[in-house]
Each structure stands twice: as C-alpha cells, then as structure tokens.
Write a protein that holds these residues in place. Structure first.
Motif, PDB file in Angstrom:
ATOM      1  N   VAL A 175      -3.572   6.712  -2.361  1.00 50.19           N
ATOM      2  CA  VAL A 175      -4.661   5.739  -2.196  1.00 50.19           C
ATOM      3  C   VAL A 175      -5.986   6.468  -2.015  1.00 50.19           C
ATOM      4  O   VAL A 175      -6.015   7.640  -1.633  1.00 50.19           O
ATOM      5  CB  VAL A 175      -4.423   4.801  -0.995  1.00 50.19           C
ATOM      6  CG1 VAL A 175      -3.258   3.869  -1.238  1.00 50.19           C
ATOM      7  CG2 VAL A 175      -4.206   5.578   0.285  1.00 50.19           C
ATOM      8  N   THR A 234       0.219   8.167   0.666  1.00 55.11           N
ATOM      9  CA  THR A 234       0.456   7.091   1.631  1.00 55.11           C
ATOM     10  C   THR A 234       1.297   7.546   2.816  1.00 55.11           C
ATOM     11  O   THR A 234       1.210   6.943   3.883  1.00 55.11           O
ATOM     12  CB  THR A 234       1.096   5.878   0.944  1.00 55.11           C
ATOM     13  OG1 THR A 234       2.270   6.294   0.248  1.00 55.11           O
ATOM     14  CG2 THR A 234       0.132   5.232  -0.027  1.00 55.11           C
ATOM     15  N   VAL A 248       0.845  -1.195   0.000  1.00 58.62           N
ATOM     16  CA  VAL A 248       0.000   0.000   0.000  1.00 58.62           C
ATOM     17  C   VAL A 248       0.882   1.249   0.000  1.00 58.62           C
ATOM     18  O   VAL A 248       0.657   2.170  -0.775  1.00 58.62           O
ATOM     19  CB  VAL A 248      -0.961   0.008   1.216  1.00 58.62           C
ATOM     20  CG1 VAL A 248      -1.701   1.320   1.320  1.00 58.62           C
ATOM     21  CG2 VAL A 248      -1.925  -1.158   1.122  1.00 58.62           C
ATOM     22  N   ILE A 249       1.895   1.265   0.856  1.00 60.68           N
ATOM     23  CA  ILE A 249       2.792   2.418   0.936  1.00 60.68           C
ATOM     24  C   ILE A 249       3.486   2.649  -0.400  1.00 60.68           C
ATOM     25  O   ILE A 249       3.703   3.787  -0.812  1.00 60.68           O
ATOM     26  CB  ILE A 249       3.825   2.223   2.066  1.00 60.68           C
ATOM     27  CG1 ILE A 249       3.114   2.109   3.414  1.00 60.68           C
ATOM     28  CG2 ILE A 249       4.848   3.347   2.085  1.00 60.68           C
ATOM     29  CD1 ILE A 249       2.280   3.308   3.809  1.00 60.68           C
TER      30      ILE A 249
END
Length: 62
Positions: free
Chosen positions: A29, A44, A23-24
């Motif tokens: 996002v 992020t 995700v990072i």
C-alpha cells in the motif's frame, strides 16, 4: 507531522490503527510519510505489525 499528512507509523500508542482485511489482502500500500508532499510504499505486514494496529473483518452494511 504536517496537517493532512498524518502517517500510521509512529503514532502515539493510544491512537488505534484500524485496518480492513481488504487492505491486508493488497500486499503493498501507499501511505503518507508525515508530510503532504511525500508518500511511502509499504508492505501490509508492516502495517499489521504496528503496536497499535488491529486488522478487522470486512464490515458489511445491514
């Protein structure tokens, strides 16, 4: 917050936010804003800087 619209921003300090390194790596996002009809675009680094967040390594199944 509306049921089904819980956002990681503003959670109680005892609620952990677990963030996968994948995700990072995305840079930006889309997260919930706190109501189901609305979303937020966030970088992020904002998620990683939340006081109750923890970035975890990628977990692979055994």
């Amino acid at each position: 917050m509306e049921y089904g619209g819980i956002t990681p921003i503003g959670l109680p300090p005892d609620w952990p936010i677990l963030i996968d390194t994948n995700v990072i790596g995305q840079g930006r996002v889309i997260i919930c804003s706190g109501i189901r009809a609305s979303k937020l675009l966030a970088t992020t680094d904002v998620l990683a800087s939340l006081p109750n967040s923890e970035v975890l390594p990628i977990l692979k199944p055994e």
